[in-house]
Design a protein around this motif. Structure first.
Motif, PDB file in Angstrom:
ATOM      1  N   GLU A  92       0.831  -1.204   0.000  1.00  0.00           N
ATOM      2  CA  GLU A  92       0.000   0.000   0.000  1.00  0.00           C
ATOM      3  C   GLU A  92       0.869   1.257   0.000  1.00  0.00           C
ATOM      4  O   GLU A  92       0.520   2.265  -0.649  1.00  0.00           O
ATOM      5  N   TYR A 123       1.989   1.703  -3.531  1.00  0.00           N
ATOM      6  CA  TYR A 123       0.900   2.254  -4.326  1.00  0.00           C
ATOM      7  C   TYR A 123       0.813   3.770  -4.136  1.00  0.00           C
ATOM      8  O   TYR A 123       0.775   4.538  -5.094  1.00  0.00           O
ATOM      9  N   ARG A 164      -2.745   0.663 -10.592  1.00  0.00           N
ATOM     10  CA  ARG A 164      -2.465  -0.332  -9.543  1.00  0.00           C
ATOM     11  C   ARG A 164      -1.970  -1.645 -10.151  1.00  0.00           C
ATOM     12  O   ARG A 164      -1.085  -2.290  -9.593  1.00  0.00           O
TER      13      ARG A 164
END
Length: 226
Positions: free
Chosen positions: A153, A156, A211
């Motif tokens: 995360e 990202y 993503r």
């Protein structure tokens, strides 16, 4: 307390024999070898067993008994060396107080900032970077988790905020590897290998496309962590 006593005894300089032993372990000086050595347990005769982490990432197991240079056995990883010593310890029926192992602090985690980690994972050479950071030649005997501590995360968020990395494959569709580009408001991706293209994908959703690209780049880094 016992461990400190053995460390004090172990810190003695044995002259040329200790230098020769250090050389066999891959170090230039006995002091360097000492700095990478841990006492594990001692016998009834006050002889001590040690593990030494070698410069190439292997682990040597040896016993301080007799004259240097001491014979030693090599293991690919620390846990294998410790398991071997634990078997010897159990067979000797020594009291548990004779086991004086001190777990060394992991190297690498505090040395690499998160931004550098993410840049390497997105478009760098994770293998080369990890070997250089840990000072080894082969990552099969170490763990990528000693170097890379960022979450998927976090990667990202970093890539979405700073933009996707630019690669040679984005400029030349004939280059082999993973390709991604934006056209007509859509993200397009494909792989090219041996002159063939395959696994092409199109994404209407901006974030979904990004993503997928980010995750693919990180997985291609080969760490096996994500």
């Amino acid at each position: 307390m016992i461990g400190k006593i053995f460390k004090k005894l172990f810190s003695r300089d044995y002259g040329l024999p200790s230098t020769d032993f250090a050389s066999l372990l891959g170090y230039k000086t006995w002091k360097e070898a000492q700095g990478n050595t841990t006492a594990i347990f001692f016998t009834q005769a006050d002889d001590c067993w040690f593990t030494t982490e070698l410069p190439d990432g292997q682990w040597a197991v040896w016993k301080e008994e007799g004259e240097m240079p001491y014979p030693f056995t090599l293991f690919a990883a620390r846990n294998e060396a410790i398991e071997h010593l634990r078997v010897l310890f159990m067979k000797s029926a020594l009291p548990e107080r004779n086991w004086i192992e001190e777990v060394p602090t992991k190297k690498g985690k505090a040395l690499v900032d998160k931004e550098t980690q993410m840049q390497i994972l997105l478009l760098g050479n994770a293998l080369q970077f990890s070997c250089e950071t840990l000072g080894v030649k082969d990552m099969r005997i170490r763990e990528y988790s000693e170097v890379f501590t960022v979450s998927m995360e976090e990667i990202y968020d970093y890539a979405l905020n700073n933009g996707l990395p630019q690669s040679d494959s984005m400029r030349d569709p004939l280059i082999e590897g993973f390709h991604y580009y934006k056209k007509d408001g859509k993200w397009h991706t494909f792989f090219r290998e041996r002159g063939q293209t395959f696994d092409g994908k199109n994404f209407d959703d901006e974030e979904l496309g990004k993503r997928y690209i980010i995750k693919t780049l990180v997985q291609l880094s080969g760490t096996g962590l994500y």
